[in-house]
Scaffold this motif. Structure first.
Motif, PDB file in Angstrom:
ATOM      1  N   SER A 274      28.612 -15.118  77.507  1.00 56.42           N
ATOM      2  CA  SER A 274      27.200 -14.982  77.166  1.00 56.42           C
ATOM      3  C   SER A 274      26.484 -16.325  77.223  1.00 56.42           C
ATOM      4  CB  SER A 274      27.033 -14.390  75.757  1.00 56.42           C
ATOM      5  OG  SER A 274      27.723 -13.178  75.632  1.00 56.42           O
ATOM      6  N   VAL A 276      23.487 -17.765  75.304  1.00 56.92           N
ATOM      7  CA  VAL A 276      22.690 -17.462  74.117  1.00 56.92           C
ATOM      8  C   VAL A 276      21.586 -18.496  74.002  1.00 56.92           C
ATOM      9  CG1 VAL A 276      22.748 -17.060  71.637  1.00 56.92           C
ATOM     10  CG2 VAL A 276      24.762 -16.538  73.033  1.00 56.92           C
ATOM     11  N   LYS A 277      20.341 -18.029  73.945  1.00 58.05           N
ATOM     12  CA  LYS A 277      19.180 -18.914  73.867  1.00 58.05           C
ATOM     13  C   LYS A 277      18.543 -18.816  72.489  1.00 58.05           C
ATOM     14  CE  LYS A 277      18.242 -18.418  78.812  1.00 58.05           C
ATOM     15  NZ  LYS A 277      17.232 -18.083  79.853  1.00 58.05           N
ATOM     16  N   GLN A 279      15.477 -18.543  70.181  1.00 58.87           N
ATOM     17  CA  GLN A 279      14.125 -18.010  70.321  1.00 58.87           C
ATOM     18  C   GLN A 279      13.056 -19.029  69.953  1.00 58.87           C
ATOM     19  OE1 GLN A 279      14.071 -14.477  67.901  1.00 58.87           O
ATOM     20  NE2 GLN A 279      15.148 -13.224  69.416  1.00 58.87           N
ATOM     21  N   ASN A 286      20.126 -23.651  74.720  1.00 58.86           N
ATOM     22  CA  ASN A 286      21.026 -22.521  74.957  1.00 58.86           C
ATOM     23  C   ASN A 286      22.465 -22.985  74.874  1.00 58.86           C
ATOM     24  OD1 ASN A 286      21.965 -23.075  77.941  1.00 58.86           O
ATOM     25  ND2 ASN A 286      19.730 -23.309  77.954  1.00 58.86           N
ATOM     26  N   SER A 291      32.633 -14.157  74.306  1.00 63.67           N
ATOM     27  CA  SER A 291      32.413 -13.130  73.286  1.00 63.67           C
ATOM     28  C   SER A 291      33.451 -12.028  73.409  1.00 63.67           C
ATOM     29  CB  SER A 291      31.007 -12.520  73.418  1.00 63.67           C
ATOM     30  OG  SER A 291      30.024 -13.525  73.309  1.00 63.67           O
ATOM     31  N   GLN A 331      26.221 -11.823  80.240  1.00 63.06           N
ATOM     32  CA  GLN A 331      25.279 -11.372  79.215  1.00 63.06           C
ATOM     33  C   GLN A 331      24.355 -12.529  78.827  1.00 63.06           C
ATOM     34  OE1 GLN A 331      27.158  -9.785  75.723  1.00 63.06           O
ATOM     35  NE2 GLN A 331      25.220  -9.266  74.717  1.00 63.06           N
ATOM     36  N   GLU A 332      23.074 -12.236  78.739  1.00 64.59           N
ATOM     37  CA  GLU A 332      22.093 -13.218  78.299  1.00 64.59           C
ATOM     38  C   GLU A 332      21.336 -12.643  77.103  1.00 64.59           C
ATOM     39  OE1 GLU A 332      19.511 -14.605  81.319  1.00 64.59           O
ATOM     40  OE2 GLU A 332      21.116 -15.316  82.637  1.00 64.59           O
ATOM     41  N   THR A 333      21.363 -13.365  76.015  1.00 59.98           N
ATOM     42  CA  THR A 333      20.717 -12.897  74.792  1.00 59.98           C
ATOM     43  C   THR A 333      19.888 -14.024  74.181  1.00 59.98           C
ATOM     44  OG1 THR A 333      22.624 -13.544  73.429  1.00 59.98           O
ATOM     45  CG2 THR A 333      22.601 -11.293  74.301  1.00 59.98           C
ATOM     46  N   GLU A 334      18.967 -13.621  73.317  1.00 61.91           N
ATOM     47  CA  GLU A 334      18.169 -14.559  72.539  1.00 61.91           C
ATOM     48  C   GLU A 334      18.372 -14.265  71.064  1.00 61.91           C
ATOM     49  OE1 GLU A 334      14.095 -14.768  73.515  1.00 61.91           O
ATOM     50  OE2 GLU A 334      14.407 -15.501  75.564  1.00 61.91           O
ATOM     51  N   ARG A 335      18.561 -15.313  70.303  1.00 64.66           N
ATOM     52  CA  ARG A 335      18.772 -15.148  68.863  1.00 64.66           C
ATOM     53  C   ARG A 335      17.870 -16.118  68.118  1.00 64.66           C
ATOM     54  NH1 ARG A 335      25.415 -15.302  68.518  1.00 64.66           N
ATOM     55  NH2 ARG A 335      25.841 -13.690  70.080  1.00 64.66           N
TER      56      ARG A 335
END
Length: 486
Positions: A274, A276-277, A279, A286, A291, A331-335
């Protein structure tokens, strides 16, 4: 780092070891040349004040020896650039460096300040000549190699235009595949070799500033430790070894005196890689994470945040290689900050701890008295601080960031020729330095003895604090983080 096959049956399948090595030798040559001439000019200016022809003859002899050593050393520098590996000091080099260091310590044991200053200036002639010789040899070797390959380059110029542009870019990874299904990923030779050798120069320049600059004690002490520890933490290379049949990701960080580390990560529990960026930072910050269903591992920032991001998408080159070799989903997600607490908290705590150590060390060196003259104990203290700082820094990082992965570096392979570890040798040097300072003091009363030793103890404390802080900041960027999803 080892980039050549470790087994006889292992053969190179694709990729080129040391891609960009010829271009890498140019900045290395410039760095060695600049440092060598700087040291030589200052040393000669110091010797010229004496005007003794006998000592000038000794200086010329040392310069001749240094040029010979530099020509020999330049061969290993070129070979390291070609292999894109870590620079490893040979046993002969270590013995020679130790002997030369002991000569300096013996010379500084004299009580005369004028003799010490003159002796140190003479002592620096040899390192200056070595640096200048390495610089000149690298230029000649690069020119000779370029001329011999000029005809071949012209023949394949139209076919390698795109590859040549990649060779001059510092943000392209070097990917080498072998017949045993092992893939080695590392920065290109042009990316990491100039930094590695420039860091070696900085270590020497740190001690040069302490011994030769005619500034105030506080400025000299801070400049010396800043250059030294910056060079110590920068003298490293990294390599990712992808063993797809075993599902093992082996991360290797080279370095001196506890800077090196290795991490063997079993990828069987992980299903995706992943990006992860954060927000709040609009995706500018990032992290790359492995995962799985019940755990996560954050890849070190040094490997994912490339220094030059001129080309769009190059920062994910490592992720693409990992996904292809280990069949991981993308996978690219923002948290938000709360969702990234398992990353932000340990890294933030490490950065805060490093800054606090640096600030405390700087205040000690500025506010309290330091030794007024160069001595053998201060030279020993400088080396001891360099050797012991990385181990103490790792200890404090583990305290403030307990979810940092422990290094898998085997002690028996690293210390197979000695029973002492680096931090033990460094501690012994610091104790020797403190002991010498108390023995050279006036022994009429214990108070006078303490007052005589206090400046050196302040110097050791300030240097040690700043060194630990810089090492912590470096380890924050090179240490994987683990987290369980419960």
């Amino acid at each position: 780092m080892q980039v050549s096959p470790s087994q006889p049956e292992r053969q190179l399948i694709s990729g080129k070891v040391g891609w960009g090595w010829r271009q890498a030798t140019l900045p290395i040559s410039a760095n060695f040349g600049f440092a060598g001439f700087l040291i030589l000019i200052v040393a000669i200016a110091q010797l010229w004040r004496v005007g003794d022809l006998n000592f000038l003859a000794i200086a010329i002899l040392l310069a001749g020896v240094g040029f010979s050593i530099g020509i020999y050393t330049a061969r290993s520098v070129v070979e390291v650039c070609r292999q894109n590996s870590e620079y490893v000091f040979s046993q002969l080099q270590l013995i020679s460096i130790t002997a030369y260091w002991l000569v300096l310590v013996a010379g500084l044991s004299k009580s005369s300040e004028d003799f010490n200053n003159f002796f140190v200036a003479l002592w620096w002639i040899l390192p200056a000549a070595i640096f200048i010789s390495i610089s000149a040899s690298l230029v000649l070797r690069s020119a000779k190699s370029k001329s011999t390959n000029n005809k071949q380059v012209k023949q394949i110029k139209t076919q390698t235009t795109e590859a040549a542009s990649a060779d001059t870019s510092v943000d392209i990874l070097n990917v080498v595949a072998y017949s045993d299904q092992t893939v080695l990923v590392s920065p290109s030779s042009l990316s990491q070799q100039p930094r590695q050798f420039n860091s070696l120069i900085l270590i020497l320049l740190g001690f040069f500033f302490w011994t030769m600059l005619d500034f105030s004690n506080s400025i000299r002490a801070i400049a010396a430790i800043t250059f030294t520890i910056t060079g110590l933490t920068g003298f490293f290379t990294w390599q990712a070894q992808l063993r797809s049949p075993e599902k093992i990701l082996h991360l290797k960080f080279s370095g001196l005196w506890g800077i090196a580390a290795e991490y063997a990560i079993n990828l069987r529990p992980f299903s995706c890689l992943s990006v992860v960026k954060l927000q709040e930072a609009n995706g500018e910050l990032n992290w790359m994470q492995l995962s799985g269903s019940d755990r996560e591992i954050t890849i070190p920032l040094t490997m994912t945040m490339l220094t030059n991001q001129a080309k769009e998408g190059t920062e994910d080159q490592l992720g693409q290689i990992l996904r292809e070799e280990f069949h991981l989903a993308k996978q690219e997600t923002e948290r938000d900050s709360l969702g990234l607490a398992n990353v932000l908290l340990p890294q933030g705590a490490g950065i805060l701890a490093g800054v606090v150590f640096i600030a405390v060390g700087g205040l000690l060196l500025f506010l309290f008295p330091l030794p007024t003259k160069l001595s053998a104990e201060s030279a020993i203290a400088w080396l001891g601080v360099c050797i012991v700082s990385p181990a103490i820094a790792r200890f404090f990082l583990q305290l403030v960031a307990p979810n940092s992965l422990q290094s898998d570096r085997s002690t028996h392979s690293v210390h197979k020729t000695t029973h002492l570890q680096a931090w033990e040798i460094g501690t012994a040097l610091l104790l020797i330095s403190a002991f010498i300072s108390t023995q050279t003091a006036d022994k009429t009363t214990s108070l006078i003895t303490f007052n005589q030793a206090a400046p050196l103890l302040t110097l050791i404390s300030g240097w040690l604090s700043m060194s630990i802080g810089v090492c912590i900041l470096a380890f924050v960027r090179r240490t994987p983080l683990w987290n369980t999803n419960y």
